[in-house]
Design an enzyme around this catalytic site. Structure first.
Site, PDB file in Angstrom:
ATOM      1  N   CYS A  87       0.827  -1.199   0.000  1.00 28.67           N
ATOM      2  CA  CYS A  87       0.000   0.000   0.000  1.00 28.67           C
ATOM      3  C   CYS A  87       0.870   1.262   0.000  1.00 28.67           C
ATOM      4  O   CYS A  87       1.495   1.573  -0.989  1.00 28.67           O
ATOM      5  CB  CYS A  87      -0.978  -0.043   1.176  1.00 28.67           C
ATOM      6  SG  CYS A  87      -2.337   1.122   1.007  1.00 28.67           S
ATOM      7  N   HIS A 196      -3.347  -5.703   1.136  1.00 32.93           N
ATOM      8  CA  HIS A 196      -2.579  -5.921   2.365  1.00 32.93           C
ATOM      9  C   HIS A 196      -2.461  -7.390   2.760  1.00 32.93           C
ATOM     10  O   HIS A 196      -3.314  -7.899   3.490  1.00 32.93           O
ATOM     11  CB  HIS A 196      -3.248  -5.170   3.519  1.00 32.93           C
ATOM     12  CG  HIS A 196      -3.088  -3.697   3.460  1.00 32.93           C
ATOM     13  ND1 HIS A 196      -2.202  -3.003   4.255  1.00 32.93           N
ATOM     14  CD2 HIS A 196      -3.699  -2.771   2.690  1.00 32.93           C
ATOM     15  CE1 HIS A 196      -2.284  -1.708   3.983  1.00 32.93           C
ATOM     16  NE2 HIS A 196      -3.192  -1.542   3.038  1.00 32.93           N
ATOM     17  N   GLU A 198      -0.545  -8.640   4.955  1.00 32.54           N
ATOM     18  CA  GLU A 198      -0.300  -8.793   6.397  1.00 32.54           C
ATOM     19  C   GLU A 198      -1.591  -8.865   7.200  1.00 32.54           C
ATOM     20  O   GLU A 198      -1.577  -9.276   8.361  1.00 32.54           O
ATOM     21  CB  GLU A 198       0.624  -7.672   6.909  1.00 32.54           C
ATOM     22  CG  GLU A 198      -0.041  -6.338   7.224  1.00 32.54           C
ATOM     23  CD  GLU A 198      -0.363  -5.506   5.992  1.00 32.54           C
ATOM     24  OE1 GLU A 198      -0.400  -6.049   4.876  1.00 32.54           O
ATOM     25  OE2 GLU A 198      -0.607  -4.289   6.151  1.00 32.54           O
TER      26      GLU A 198
END
Lengths: 234, 81
Positions: A87, A196, A198
């Site tokens: 991002c 994302h 994560e």
């Protein structure tokens, strides 16, 4: 010794702790790195996390791209160290010219936050080797300025050389040209993407999947791939 | 102290959502004389001392390499205010 993966915190980073956690869940040892240092602390790989570094002033990622630690990050990336930009981290990679093109405001003008389906287009990078080309994955996406643009010539080169790492499926959430969600470089060590990974690494906290709510862990493969890539380099 | 003004605009072929939203607001207020709005940036660089050719050249270089991103923007002016 486990792979040591650094996560750089810039002023305005938001997902640095999530990225550290994802590194641990992926089998690596997270190392907190600071934007103002000129020290990579001997890490084996680096994550530039999401957020709003410097409040997105000037342009998203532009000021962070010139922060002290980035000279070491750019140097290490050019020597083959695995670097993942998520991002705002992707925006920093683009502003650092480690990846080509630019990211602009979403074409519809609104911030978007959704569980996003992607196709893995390149499964031979340091961060995607645990996937198979053509795999379809779901990870969260949340951005206001995620529209990927580049010249036609650059887009053709990226496609021709297999440097498009991820493409949006179902919905193009931000007007990215050719549905590009993420890129890699010629060496395959640098990967940047708007969604994302994560945030999809632990059951109970990931995207909703057909099997169960919040069970999606497709993002874990990014970090496991990097850990393997590091071990293979040693 | 002298000031160098740098003006940066989004490339004409790119969508400028902020400008488009502003144009929409103008239309809603009944300002029919204006058909489009594009929003750019103006930087004012305060110069220590005199604006020499070298300083102006440095401002031009910074405008192209840092103050703008040539992938998405054009520098339309670098001038002494």
């Amino acid at each position: 010794m486990p792979a040591r993966i650094g996560v750089v915190t810039f002023p305005g980073s938001l997902d640095d702790r999530d990225a550290q956690r994802a590194v641990r869940l992926g089998g690596g040892e997270p190392v907190a790195l600071w934007h103002g240092d000129h020290d990579l602390q001997g890490v084996d790989a680096i994550v530039l996390p999401g957020g709003f570094s410097y409040g997105d002033y000037l342009r998203c990622g532009a000021i962070a791209a010139h922060s002290p630690i980035m000279s070491e990050v750019i140097d290490a990336a050019n020597k083959g160290m695995p670097v993942l930009g998520i991002c705002n981290g992707f925006q920093i990679l683009v502003e650092s010219q480690l990846l080509p093109g630019g990211l602009i405001r979403n074409d519809h003008g609104d911030f978007v936050c959704r569980d996003q389906r992607l196709r893995v287009e390149n499964a031979s990078t340091a961060w995607t080797s645990g996937f198979t080309e053509g795999d379809e994955i779901v990870i969260p996406l949340k951005n206001g300025e995620g529209g990927y643009i580049a010249t036609e010539e650059t887009l053709d080169r990226l496609e021709g050389e297999g440097l498009v790492a991820f493409r949006y499926l179902d919905v193009n959430p931000n007007g990215s040209l050719r549905d590009i969600a993420g890129l890699t470089n010629e060496l395959g060590n640098v990967v940047g993407l708007m969604p994302h990974p994560e945030h999809a690494t632990e059951p109970g906290f990931g995207p909703d999947m057909p099997e169960a709510m919040r069970s999606g862990v497709d993002g874990l493969t990014f970090f496991q791939s990097a850990v393997e890539a590091v071990l293979a380099r040693v | 102290m002298p000031t160098i003004v740098v003006e940066v605009m989004p490339k004409p072929e790119l969508l400028d959502p902020a400008g488009k939203a502003t144009a929409g607001a103008l239309a809603k207020q009944g300002h029919s004389a204006f058909s489009a709005v594009r929003i750019g940036k103006r930087f004012e660089l305060t110069v220590e001392g005199e604006v020499t050719d070298a300083v102006l050249a440095e401002a031009q270089r910074l405008a192209e390499e840092f103050l703008s991103n040539q992938v998405i923007e054009d520098v339309v002016a670098v001038k002494v205010a």
